[in-house]
Structures are given as C-alpha cells and as structure tokens.
Design an enzyme around this catalytic site. Structure first.
Site, PDB file in Angstrom:
ATOM      1  N   TRP A  10      34.993   6.787  27.105  1.00 30.84           N
ATOM      2  CA  TRP A  10      34.206   6.371  28.511  1.00 30.84           C
ATOM      3  C   TRP A  10      33.435   7.460  29.258  1.00 30.84           C
ATOM      4  CZ3 TRP A  10      37.855   1.769  30.873  1.00 30.84           C
ATOM      5  CH2 TRP A  10      38.036   0.964  29.874  1.00 30.84           C
ATOM      6  N   GLU A 103      30.224  18.211  25.554  1.00 31.00           N
ATOM      7  CA  GLU A 103      29.841  18.161  27.024  1.00 31.00           C
ATOM      8  C   GLU A 103      30.825  18.948  27.632  1.00 31.00           C
ATOM      9  OE1 GLU A 103      29.948  13.978  27.575  1.00 31.00           O
ATOM     10  OE2 GLU A 103      28.247  13.821  26.310  1.00 31.00           O
ATOM     11  N   GLU A 173      31.008  15.511  15.572  1.00 32.78           N
ATOM     12  CA  GLU A 173      30.038  15.152  16.680  1.00 32.78           C
ATOM     13  C   GLU A 173      28.825  16.069  16.589  1.00 32.78           C
ATOM     14  OE1 GLU A 173      32.034  12.050  19.488  1.00 32.78           O
ATOM     15  OE2 GLU A 173      32.123  13.975  20.334  1.00 32.78           O
ATOM     16  N   GLY A 179      24.775  10.441  22.393  1.00 29.36           N
ATOM     17  CA  GLY A 179      24.119   9.863  23.356  1.00 29.36           C
ATOM     18  C   GLY A 179      22.364   9.774  23.081  1.00 29.36           C
ATOM     19  N   SER A 219      26.002   8.485  18.751  1.00 29.72           N
ATOM     20  CA  SER A 219      25.518   7.278  18.480  1.00 29.72           C
ATOM     21  C   SER A 219      25.800   6.233  17.512  1.00 29.72           C
ATOM     22  CB  SER A 219      23.976   7.871  18.208  1.00 29.72           C
ATOM     23  OG  SER A 219      23.284   8.507  19.242  1.00 29.72           O
ATOM     24  N   GLY A 240      30.943   6.713  22.014  1.00 25.14           N
ATOM     25  CA  GLY A 240      30.639   6.816  23.538  1.00 25.14           C
ATOM     26  C   GLY A 240      29.770   5.610  24.260  1.00 25.14           C
ATOM     27  N   GLY A 241      28.690   5.552  24.115  1.00 26.23           N
ATOM     28  CA  GLY A 241      27.773   4.712  24.795  1.00 26.23           C
ATOM     29  C   GLY A 241      28.562   3.161  24.466  1.00 26.23           C
TER      30      GLY A 241
HETATM   31  P1  PGA Z   1      27.683   8.444  21.974  1.00 29.52           P
HETATM   32  O1  PGA Z   1      28.808   9.548  22.319  1.00 29.52           O
HETATM   33  O2  PGA Z   1      28.359   7.374  21.062  1.00 29.52           O
HETATM   34  O3  PGA Z   1      27.249   7.709  23.322  1.00 29.52           O
HETATM   35  O4  PGA Z   1      26.567   9.208  21.253  1.00 29.52           O
HETATM   36  C1  PGA Z   1      29.682   9.804  21.428  1.00 29.52           C
HETATM   37  C2  PGA Z   1      30.715  10.952  22.200  1.00 29.52           C
HETATM   38  O5  PGA Z   1      30.301  11.822  22.828  1.00 29.52           O
HETATM   39  O6  PGA Z   1      31.970  11.009  21.753  1.00 29.52           O
END
Ligand code: PGA
Length: 256
Positions: A10, A103, A173, A179, A219, A240-241
């Site tokens: 999240w 990140e 990833e 994202g 994504s 993520g999203g």
């Molecule tokens: P995303 O992020 O699905 O929004 O691309 C994945 C993640 O950072 O774990």
C-alpha cells in the site's frame, strides 16, 4: 510445490480509517472465492498493522489473508528515532516484511549492506522477508539488468545459510515498471525469474531454488496479471497501485 502469493504494497497511502475499510473489503471479497489458488498478504503502513491484524484474525479460516510491513530497521532496538524494529512488527501481528523496495533504495539511500542486515534481523524474529531486486531503465538499456540483480542478491541475501534463505520470498521489480503503467512483458519477467532461480541453484542447490517463491512487481494490473502469472517461474505478484482498489486486487489474486 512453491507457494503462489499475491502481496499488496500500500506504500504511503490510506489513513487508518481508509485502510480499515480497504482491508475489510479485501477480506470480504476473498472469502467469496471458493478455491483460492494463492496466499494473500496485505502490507499497509506501520500504524495500520494492529487494526488490520484484528480484521485478519477475525476472517474465516478458509481464506488465509496474512499481514506484512513495508520496511524495518536493521537493529533489534536502540536510539534510532522514528524507526521501527522487526520485533515491534511481529508484536503488532505482521508475519512478512518487504525489504529493499526500490523506493527505499532510491529515496532513503538503502544499500545492499544495510539490506543484508535487515534481512537477517527479520529472519531472527521469525518473520518472512520479501526481498526486492530489480534494475533501472538506464541499466536495462545498457543490458546490465542481470549484473545488477546478481549483485543485489549476492550482497543482500547470499550471506544467508540455506536454512535461513529457504524462508525468504524474492520480488523482482524492474524499477522502470513501478508505478509507470509500463509492465515487463511476460517474457521479460520469465527471463529474469528463471535467471534468479538459476542463481539460487548455483549458490545453494536445485531443490532450494525450486522451492523459493519469486514474485513479479511493477504495474501489475487485472488485465496483465494472468499472462505474467502464467509464466513457469513467476509465483505471483507484489502489487502497488492496484492493491489500493479491493476489486482490482482480488481480480489479480484470481488470475492464477
Ligand atoms: P506498482 O508498484 O504496482 O504500482 O507498479 C509495485 C511496487 O512498487 O511494489
């Protein structure tokens, strides 16, 4: 048989109240699936953990949604203002911890050396690390993706004994896919997952490599999850999203 896993990251989204609503929606939608083919892990912000662990503890035994955190400090305790330890996460009900998300590497300057220590403290607390690796766009353009991932694994987790690393989940990833709406193709994901599994076999052994779940992240959405998850070495996703919308997330969970 490797575990199939769909984990929702999240990130820094949702207030506590919004997070409770979202967790309840996920648990309720998951409970309507008659044959859940994968494990679900929710990784909300730290301050949500205790409340969401209560929601999860009240779920019916069939669905098995689990709780994870997004980070932790590498020391057991001490004067580290603002940090959270692995034992704190455990005491709040978490069973998993995402370690080394890109990140964290990018914005908080986390190095492989720090991550190696984090992985160890997580395992010492009987929690499962979800260790993230992946190359940037620039690195892929230069054809360096395999070298980058090799180094991340070498310095981040290959110091572990076989008895430790067998309790770890890996998430590939690619940074350029996170994202951005630009997911890796199923072939690109498979190529890297197979490469990671071969590295594990070389460093440890075949049977260990065969039993470690490797998730894809970047994504991953309801419309592409099926073809990515269909790849032989892809055991699920770190989302993520799309994990912030219960219906989308459950549709991804249902993609196996
Ligand atoms: P995303 O992020 O699905 O929004 O691309 C994945 C993640 O950072 O774990």
């Amino acid at each position: 048989m490797r575990k199939k896993i769909v984990a929702g990251n999240w990130k820094m989204h949702t207030t506590l109240q919004e997070g409770i609503v979202l967790a309840n929606e996920v648990v309720s939608l998951a409970s309507r699936i008659s044959h859940l083919a994968s494990h679900i892990i929710l990784c909300p912000p730290f301050i949500h953990l205790k409340s969401i662990s209560e929601i999860i503890n009240n779920q019916s035994s069939i669905i098995n949604v689990k709780l994870g955190a997004q980070n932790c400090h590498w020391e057991e305790k001490g004067a580290f203002t603002g940090e959270v330890s692995a034992s704190m996460l455990k005491s709040a009900g978490a069973e998993f911890v995402i370690i080394g998300h890109s990140e964290r590497r990018q914005y908080f300057r986390e190095t492989n050396e720090m991550l190696a220590k984090k992985v160890r403290v997580v395992l010492q607390n009987q929690l499962t690390p979800i260790f993230c690796c992946g190359e940037t766009l620039d690195e892929r353009k230069k054809g360096k993706q395999f070298d980058v991932v090799t180094q991340q694994l070498l310095e981040g987790i290959f110091h572990l004994q076989e008895s430790e690393i067998k309790n770890l989940i890996i998430a590939y990833e690619p940074v350029w896919a996170i994202g951005t709406g630009l997911n890796a193709t199923p072939e690109q994901a498979q190529e890297m997952h197979q490469f990671i599994r071969k590295l594990l076999a070389k460093q440890y052994n075949e049977s260990l490599a065969e039993n470690i779940s490797i998730l894809y992240g970047g994504s991953c959405k309801p419309d592409n999850a099926k073809s990515i998850f269909a790849q032989k070495d892809v055991d699920g996703g770190l989302i993520g999203g799309a994990s912030l919308k219960a219906k989308d997330f459950i549709q991804i969970v249902n993609s196996f």
